[in-house]
Scaffold this motif. Structure first.
Motif, PDB file in Angstrom:
ATOM      1  N   ARG A   1       0.813  -1.217   0.000  1.00 45.97           N
ATOM      2  CA  ARG A   1       0.000   0.000   0.000  1.00 45.97           C
ATOM      3  C   ARG A   1       0.847   1.268   0.000  1.00 45.97           C
ATOM      4  N   GLY A   2       2.166   1.105  -0.102  1.00 43.56           N
ATOM      5  CA  GLY A   2       3.011   2.273  -0.259  1.00 43.56           C
ATOM      6  C   GLY A   2       3.912   2.580   0.911  1.00 43.56           C
ATOM      7  N   TYR A   3       3.849   1.792   1.991  1.00 45.00           N
ATOM      8  CA  TYR A   3       4.696   2.058   3.155  1.00 45.00           C
ATOM      9  C   TYR A   3       6.043   1.353   3.040  1.00 45.00           C
ATOM     10  N   ALA A   4       6.605   1.384   1.876  1.00 41.73           N
ATOM     11  CA  ALA A   4       7.952   0.888   1.559  1.00 41.73           C
ATOM     12  C   ALA A   4       8.038   0.843   0.048  1.00 41.73           C
ATOM     13  N   ARG A   5       9.251   0.802  -0.454  1.00 45.34           N
ATOM     14  CA  ARG A   5       9.431   0.717  -1.909  1.00 45.34           C
ATOM     15  C   ARG A   5       9.362  -0.749  -2.304  1.00 45.34           C
ATOM     16  N   ASN A   6       8.161  -1.229  -2.535  1.00 45.58           N
ATOM     17  CA  ASN A   6       7.983  -2.658  -2.766  1.00 45.58           C
ATOM     18  C   ASN A   6       6.897  -2.886  -3.813  1.00 45.58           C
ATOM     19  N   HIS A   7       7.290  -3.346  -4.983  1.00 41.26           N
ATOM     20  CA  HIS A   7       6.319  -3.708  -6.015  1.00 41.26           C
ATOM     21  C   HIS A   7       6.626  -5.147  -6.430  1.00 41.26           C
ATOM     22  N   PRO A   8       6.002  -6.134  -5.764  1.00 43.28           N
ATOM     23  CA  PRO A   8       6.420  -7.520  -5.946  1.00 43.28           C
ATOM     24  C   PRO A   8       5.616  -8.290  -6.989  1.00 43.28           C
ATOM     25  N   PHE A   9       6.278  -9.267  -7.577  1.00 43.93           N
ATOM     26  CA  PHE A   9       5.640 -10.321  -8.362  1.00 43.93           C
ATOM     27  C   PHE A   9       6.071 -11.649  -7.739  1.00 43.93           C
ATOM     28  N   VAL A  10       5.158 -12.607  -7.695  1.00 38.80           N
ATOM     29  CA  VAL A  10       5.549 -13.934  -7.223  1.00 38.80           C
ATOM     30  C   VAL A  10       6.274 -14.640  -8.363  1.00 38.80           C
ATOM     31  N   GLY A  11       7.600 -14.652  -8.262  1.00 36.70           N
ATOM     32  CA  GLY A  11       8.370 -15.345  -9.287  1.00 36.70           C
ATOM     33  C   GLY A  11       8.066 -16.823  -9.279  1.00 36.70           C
ATOM     34  N   GLU A  12       8.043 -17.396  -8.081  1.00 34.29           N
ATOM     35  CA  GLU A  12       7.706 -18.813  -7.957  1.00 34.29           C
ATOM     36  C   GLU A  12       7.262 -19.112  -6.537  1.00 34.29           C
ATOM     37  N   LEU A  13       6.212 -19.897  -6.444  1.00 31.00           N
ATOM     38  CA  LEU A  13       5.744 -20.425  -5.172  1.00 31.00           C
ATOM     39  C   LEU A  13       5.664 -21.932  -5.330  1.00 31.00           C
ATOM     40  N   ARG A  14       6.390 -22.648  -4.496  1.00 32.84           N
ATOM     41  CA  ARG A  14       6.350 -24.107  -4.587  1.00 32.84           C
ATOM     42  C   ARG A  14       6.152 -24.727  -3.210  1.00 32.84           C
ATOM     43  N   ILE A  15       5.340 -25.794  -3.190  1.00 36.23           N
ATOM     44  CA  ILE A  15       5.030 -26.524  -1.963  1.00 36.23           C
ATOM     45  C   ILE A  15       5.276 -27.999  -2.237  1.00 36.23           C
ATOM     46  N   GLY A  16       5.991 -28.646  -1.345  1.00 31.74           N
ATOM     47  CA  GLY A  16       6.260 -30.073  -1.538  1.00 31.74           C
ATOM     48  C   GLY A  16       7.183 -30.592  -0.463  1.00 31.74           C
ATOM     49  N   THR A  17       7.722 -31.766  -0.706  1.00 25.44           N
ATOM     50  CA  THR A  17       8.593 -32.412   0.282  1.00 25.44           C
ATOM     51  C   THR A  17      10.038 -32.403  -0.200  1.00 25.44           C
ATOM     52  N   VAL A  18      10.928 -32.280   0.764  1.00 25.75           N
ATOM     53  CA  VAL A  18      12.361 -32.320   0.486  1.00 25.75           C
ATOM     54  C   VAL A  18      13.013 -33.308   1.446  1.00 25.75           C
ATOM     55  N   ALA A  19      14.103 -33.895   0.993  1.00 24.95           N
ATOM     56  CA  ALA A  19      14.841 -34.835   1.832  1.00 24.95           C
ATOM     57  C   ALA A  19      15.716 -34.081   2.826  1.00 24.95           C
ATOM     58  N   VAL A  20      15.838 -34.628   4.016  1.00 27.51           N
ATOM     59  CA  VAL A  20      16.721 -34.078   5.047  1.00 27.51           C
ATOM     60  C   VAL A  20      17.870 -35.058   5.254  1.00 27.51           C
ATOM     61  N   GLU A  21      19.080 -34.557   5.098  1.00 33.30           N
ATOM     62  CA  GLU A  21      20.264 -35.405   5.237  1.00 33.30           C
ATOM     63  C   GLU A  21      21.178 -34.864   6.330  1.00 33.30           C
ATOM     64  N   MET A  22      21.909 -35.779   6.953  1.00 33.75           N
ATOM     65  CA  MET A  22      22.912 -35.360   7.927  1.00 33.75           C
ATOM     66  C   MET A  22      24.081 -36.340   7.897  1.00 33.75           C
ATOM     67  N   ASP A  23      25.231 -35.831   8.285  1.00 28.55           N
ATOM     68  CA  ASP A  23      26.437 -36.661   8.306  1.00 28.55           C
ATOM     69  C   ASP A  23      26.403 -37.610   9.502  1.00 28.55           C
TER      70      ASP A  23
END
Length: 364
Positions: A213-235
């Motif tokens: 609404r103008g309370y910052a210099r922000n004119h955004p477009f959603v470049g990409e929105l993704r929802i899903g699962t990712v693997a979690v790895e650890m050593d």
């Protein structure tokens, strides 16, 4: 000033018993199970996990049940439980580029490799109450769908090939852990993103809306929105290599914001970023907008005095548990404090009355 109060244990015990009775509700109605909450109130479960900084759908569902649906109270329960858990290792950074997407959309490119995947969303519903849901025992219609585990290229990569968007700058520095160390200012972007990820959704949404609404210099477009699962790895030290220990669901949002440039640098778009547990797309988009607003200084922009540009204001007021604790403590006994202020007001009134009487006598 906090004053310790003794006594009243019987009243407190009765209050707890009454709370348990109210939580259960009408005993003639079947009790909600944790599994029902986990499976059928998944978006509430996701929010509690995100703001509680603990990925465990069962515990989040239990907290929602115990809190009678008060999500902030449920977040409080999850954070309190989290402090009792030992930390036995650190996972590798997750690869969201390899995410198995249930939903993946872009507002900047209509046709993109991998396609638009609408997934489960309210975006195209009519927001009309579905009274069929009030009928018990009906099996929901499940549409046929094909699983697509193929990695989908990032939309931002298309802009990056032509140098049209600022290049992401990965860092090998270990960021501070806001769940174990107090927030300190100034906060770099890694720390800010941590705070925003577990911040109150409503607060971040309001700030994001203010930037539009103008309370910052922000004119955004959603470049990409993704929802899903990712693997979690650890050593695993005994093995000498990383192993997959599980999968988690995430929502990631990358925004394309207004461009910047100079006499020596060509114009290019800027970025905002959001990453949250579960399907929490409103929060992820809001986070990306606020992230971009907070980057004004590093991008050489002017401070226009917008709330979303003030890192200290945003980060210190975004945590709903801290806010709740500070807010709700005022309903606890403050008898001594109030009596002292009450006596001060009475004294000031007596003095004022005496002065008025003195002036009246002098006038006569």
């Amino acid at each position: 000033m906090y004053v310790a109060v003794k006594g009243g244990e019987r009243a407190i015990d009765n209050a707890h018993a009454w709370l348990a009775e109210e939580r259960r509700g009408d005993a003639s109605v079947a009790e909600l199970s944790v599994a029902q909450i986990r499976e059928q109130l998944a978006l509430a479960v996701n929010r509690v996990m995100a703001e509680g900084s603990l990925y465990d759908p069962d515990l989040a569902a239990l907290a929602i049940k115990q809190a009678r649906g008060d999500l902030i109270e449920a977040v409080f329960l999850i954070r309190a439980y989290r402090t009792t858990l030992p930390r036995f290792g650190t996972s590798h950074p997750v690869d969201t580029g390899a995410m198995a997407c249930d939903r993946r959309i872009s507002a900047t490119f209509k046709d993109l490799p991998g396609g638009q995947v609408l997934g489960p969303t309210f975006d195209y519903t009519h927001r009309l109450l579905d009274f069929a849901l009030a009928a018990e025992g009906e099996a929901p219609h499940t549409p046929e769908r094909e699983a697509d585990d193929a990695a989908m290229p990032r939309v931002m990569d298309f802009l990056n090939r032509e140098g049209l968007i600022e290049e992401a700058r990965p860092s090998d520095d270990v960021p501070p852990d806001v769940t174990r160390e107090p927030l300190a200012m100034p906060a770099d972007r890694a720390l800010r993103l941590q705070v925003l990820s577990r911040a109150d959704e409503g607060f971040i949404l309001g700030l994001a809306y203010s930037t539009q609404r103008g309370y910052a210099r922000n004119h955004p477009f959603v470049g990409e929105l993704r929802i899903g699962t990712v693997a979690v790895e650890m050593d695993v030290p005994e093995l000498g290599f990383a192993v997959e220990i599980g999968e988690i669901a995430l929502t990631e949002c990358e925004t394309v914001n207004q461009f910047t440039g100079s006499k020596t640098e060509p114009a290019q778009f800027t970025r905002g970023y959001g990453l949250v547990f579960g399907q929490t797309e409103r929060k992820a988009i809001s986070m990306a907008l606020v992230d971009r607003a907070l980057r004004w200084e590093e991008l050489g922009e002017d401070d226009v005095g917008a709330p979303a540009q003030d890192a200290e204001f945003v980060l210190y007021h975004a945590d709903n548990i801290q806010a709740t604790g500070f807010l709700e403590h005022i309903k606890l006994p403050h008898y001594v404090d109030f009596q002292s202020e009450l006596e001060l007001v009475r004294k000031l009134r007596r003095e004022a009355s005496a002065d008025a009487d003195g002036h009246q006598e002098a006038a006569e």
